[in-house]
Design a protein around this motif. Structure first.
Motif, PDB file in Angstrom:
ATOM      1  N   HIS A  58       0.861  -1.178   0.000  1.00 37.86           N
ATOM      2  CA  HIS A  58       0.000   0.000   0.000  1.00 37.86           C
ATOM      3  C   HIS A  58       0.901   1.232   0.000  1.00 37.86           C
ATOM      4  CE1 HIS A  58      -3.292  -2.704   1.001  1.00 37.86           C
ATOM      5  NE2 HIS A  58      -2.590  -3.155   2.031  1.00 37.86           N
ATOM      6  N   GLY A  59       0.351   2.373  -0.397  1.00 38.97           N
ATOM      7  CA  GLY A  59       1.116   3.609  -0.303  1.00 38.97           C
ATOM      8  C   GLY A  59       1.619   4.094  -1.645  1.00 38.97           C
ATOM      9  N   ASN A  60       2.561   5.034  -1.596  1.00 38.58           N
ATOM     10  CA  ASN A  60       3.050   5.680  -2.801  1.00 38.58           C
ATOM     11  C   ASN A  60       3.897   4.752  -3.653  1.00 38.58           C
ATOM     12  OD1 ASN A  60       1.829   8.081  -1.971  1.00 38.58           O
ATOM     13  ND2 ASN A  60       3.663   8.745  -0.859  1.00 38.58           N
ATOM     14  N   ALA A  61       3.982   5.074  -4.953  1.00 36.78           N
ATOM     15  CA  ALA A  61       4.784   4.286  -5.876  1.00 36.78           C
ATOM     16  C   ALA A  61       6.260   4.541  -5.656  1.00 36.78           C
ATOM     17  CB  ALA A  61       4.412   4.646  -7.320  1.00 36.78           C
ATOM     18  N   TYR A  62       7.077   3.525  -5.917  1.00 43.15           N
ATOM     19  CA  TYR A  62       8.523   3.700  -5.942  1.00 43.15           C
ATOM     20  C   TYR A  62       8.911   4.418  -7.234  1.00 43.15           C
ATOM     21  CZ  TYR A  62       9.422   0.382  -2.106  1.00 43.15           C
ATOM     22  OH  TYR A  62       9.488  -0.241  -0.887  1.00 43.15           O
ATOM     23  N   GLU A  63       9.812   5.392  -7.117  1.00 40.22           N
ATOM     24  CA  GLU A  63      10.431   5.990  -8.296  1.00 40.22           C
ATOM     25  C   GLU A  63      11.624   5.103  -8.678  1.00 40.22           C
ATOM     26  OE1 GLU A  63       9.589   8.664 -10.077  1.00 40.22           O
ATOM     27  OE2 GLU A  63       7.820   9.105  -8.847  1.00 40.22           O
ATOM     28  N   VAL A  64      11.596   4.526  -9.877  1.00 41.80           N
ATOM     29  CA  VAL A  64      12.636   3.593 -10.303  1.00 41.80           C
ATOM     30  C   VAL A  64      13.212   4.053 -11.633  1.00 41.80           C
ATOM     31  CG1 VAL A  64      11.531   1.650  -9.113  1.00 41.80           C
ATOM     32  CG2 VAL A  64      11.023   2.077 -11.527  1.00 41.80           C
ATOM     33  N   ASN A  65      14.348   3.484 -11.998  1.00 47.89           N
ATOM     34  CA  ASN A  65      14.894   3.703 -13.334  1.00 47.89           C
ATOM     35  C   ASN A  65      15.762   2.514 -13.717  1.00 47.89           C
ATOM     36  OD1 ASN A  65      17.855   4.358 -12.781  1.00 47.89           O
ATOM     37  ND2 ASN A  65      16.829   5.886 -11.488  1.00 47.89           N
ATOM     38  N   SER A  66      16.086   2.417 -14.993  1.00 49.55           N
ATOM     39  CA  SER A  66      16.806   1.250 -15.494  1.00 49.55           C
ATOM     40  C   SER A  66      18.268   1.234 -15.087  1.00 49.55           C
ATOM     41  CB  SER A  66      16.680   1.163 -17.018  1.00 49.55           C
ATOM     42  OG  SER A  66      16.847   2.416 -17.631  1.00 49.55           O
ATOM     43  N   ASP A  67      18.771   2.314 -14.522  1.00 46.47           N
ATOM     44  CA  ASP A  67      20.166   2.337 -14.067  1.00 46.47           C
ATOM     45  C   ASP A  67      20.334   1.746 -12.671  1.00 46.47           C
ATOM     46  OD1 ASP A  67      21.175   3.565 -16.376  1.00 46.47           O
ATOM     47  OD2 ASP A  67      20.582   5.539 -15.643  1.00 46.47           O
ATOM     48  N   LEU A  69      17.512  -0.103 -10.773  1.00 49.09           N
ATOM     49  CA  LEU A  69      16.554  -1.096 -10.294  1.00 49.09           C
ATOM     50  C   LEU A  69      17.230  -2.433 -10.032  1.00 49.09           C
ATOM     51  CD1 LEU A  69      13.544  -1.852  -9.768  1.00 49.09           C
ATOM     52  CD2 LEU A  69      13.498  -2.670 -12.140  1.00 49.09           C
ATOM     53  N   SER A  70      16.977  -3.009  -8.864  1.00 47.66           N
ATOM     54  CA  SER A  70      17.446  -4.355  -8.531  1.00 47.66           C
ATOM     55  C   SER A  70      16.286  -5.332  -8.658  1.00 47.66           C
ATOM     56  CB  SER A  70      18.000  -4.393  -7.097  1.00 47.66           C
ATOM     57  OG  SER A  70      19.187  -3.652  -6.995  1.00 47.66           O
ATOM     58  N   VAL A 216      18.826  -3.777 -18.355  1.00 45.19           N
ATOM     59  CA  VAL A 216      18.752  -4.367 -17.017  1.00 45.19           C
ATOM     60  C   VAL A 216      19.003  -5.865 -17.096  1.00 45.19           C
ATOM     61  CG1 VAL A 216      17.271  -4.783 -15.018  1.00 45.19           C
ATOM     62  CG2 VAL A 216      17.197  -2.575 -16.185  1.00 45.19           C
ATOM     63  N   THR A 217      18.420  -6.525 -18.092  1.00 43.18           N
ATOM     64  CA  THR A 217      18.615  -7.962 -18.260  1.00 43.18           C
ATOM     65  C   THR A 217      20.085  -8.296 -18.477  1.00 43.18           C
ATOM     66  OG1 THR A 217      16.406  -8.170 -19.219  1.00 43.18           O
ATOM     67  CG2 THR A 217      17.950  -9.970 -19.607  1.00 43.18           C
TER      68      THR A 217
END
Length: 239
Positions: A58-67, A69-70, A216-217
């Motif tokens: 629940h709650g706010n979204a994570y701010e992610v990016n392709s550099d 992200l784990s 990322v892959t």
């Protein structure tokens, strides 16, 4: 068969000590299956991948990016049809755990894939059967089960900006170690794309610009697969 994972215990993907997460957290599990078209025969499942993304229930979204992200993952590709039972067993155990332990379980037309797999299997696949039982009614919340998301249906208009499409395309059985490695990367990338789309659809992730799924892959498999000669290798991030 080639079977790789970056998890310390691939058979227990929701453990608190799992690399790369290191602590207990809610997970989105995305599953992808690749199919080969056999001459004069039925399509054969030749690869499967599961990607695990940390999310907030629940709650706010994570701010992610392709550099940065784990992800956690397991990806498997068979070399001969004789290895199909082992591939299906791995996939079935993945679905068994994800159905109960994941916050979200995502797939792209996964119900149809699993129905075909159940028709082909000579042994009961309880995980696949359990997911099919709830997939058709996934808009109904069921206590104790993961939220189901079909990225071909309810998430079709999500608008996640990715560098690759989600639908599967027919592939061939690998005939060399290089082709086997490419198959692992291919189905893994599609599982990640499915997971990211589901994460955006459910309000768990947000990013700016285009998310570079293939990058990322490549980064996550650099130490597990031979270099892909079709692309430049991406150096790993410091963990």
């Amino acid at each position: 068969m080639r079977d790789i994972s970056n998890l310390l215990w691939p058979e227990a993907p929701f453990g608190a000590e799992q690399r790369p997460f290191g602590r207990a957290r809610d997970m989105l599990t995305a599953v992808a299956i690749d199919w080969a078209v056999q001459r004069g025969g039925e399509p054969l499942p030749v690869g499967a991948a599961a990607v695990y993304l940390g999310v907030r229930r629940h709650g706010n979204a994570y701010e992610v990016n392709s550099d940065t992200l784990s992800i956690g993952f397991r990806t498997t590709v068979i070399d001969t049809p004789d290895e199909l039972p082992e591939l299906l067993a791995i996939l079935d155990r993945t679905l068994t755990r994800a159905r109960r332990q994941a916050a979200i379980l995502a797939g792209h037309r996964l119900g149809g894939d699993l129905a075909r797999i159940l028709d082909r299997s000579r042994v009961p696949l309880r995980g696949a059967a359990g997911v099919i039982d709830v997939w058709a009614h996934r808009m109904t919340k069921t206590r104790g089960l993961a939220r189901m998301v079909d990225t071909a249906v309810e998430a079709a208009t999500t608008g996640a900006d990715l560098d690759m499409p989600l639908p599967a395309t027919p592939v061939a059985l690998p005939t060399s170690p290089d082709e086997s490695a490419q198959g692992c990367r291919r189905v893994l990338a599609r599982a990640l794309a499915i997971g990211l789309t589901a994460a955006v659809h459910t309000g768990r992730y947000h990013w700016e610009g285009q998310f570079r799924v293939r990058e990322v892959t490549d980064r996550e498999t650099w130490d597990l697969l031979p270099a892909d000669t079709a692309t430049q290798p991406v150096p790993p991030l410091c963990r």
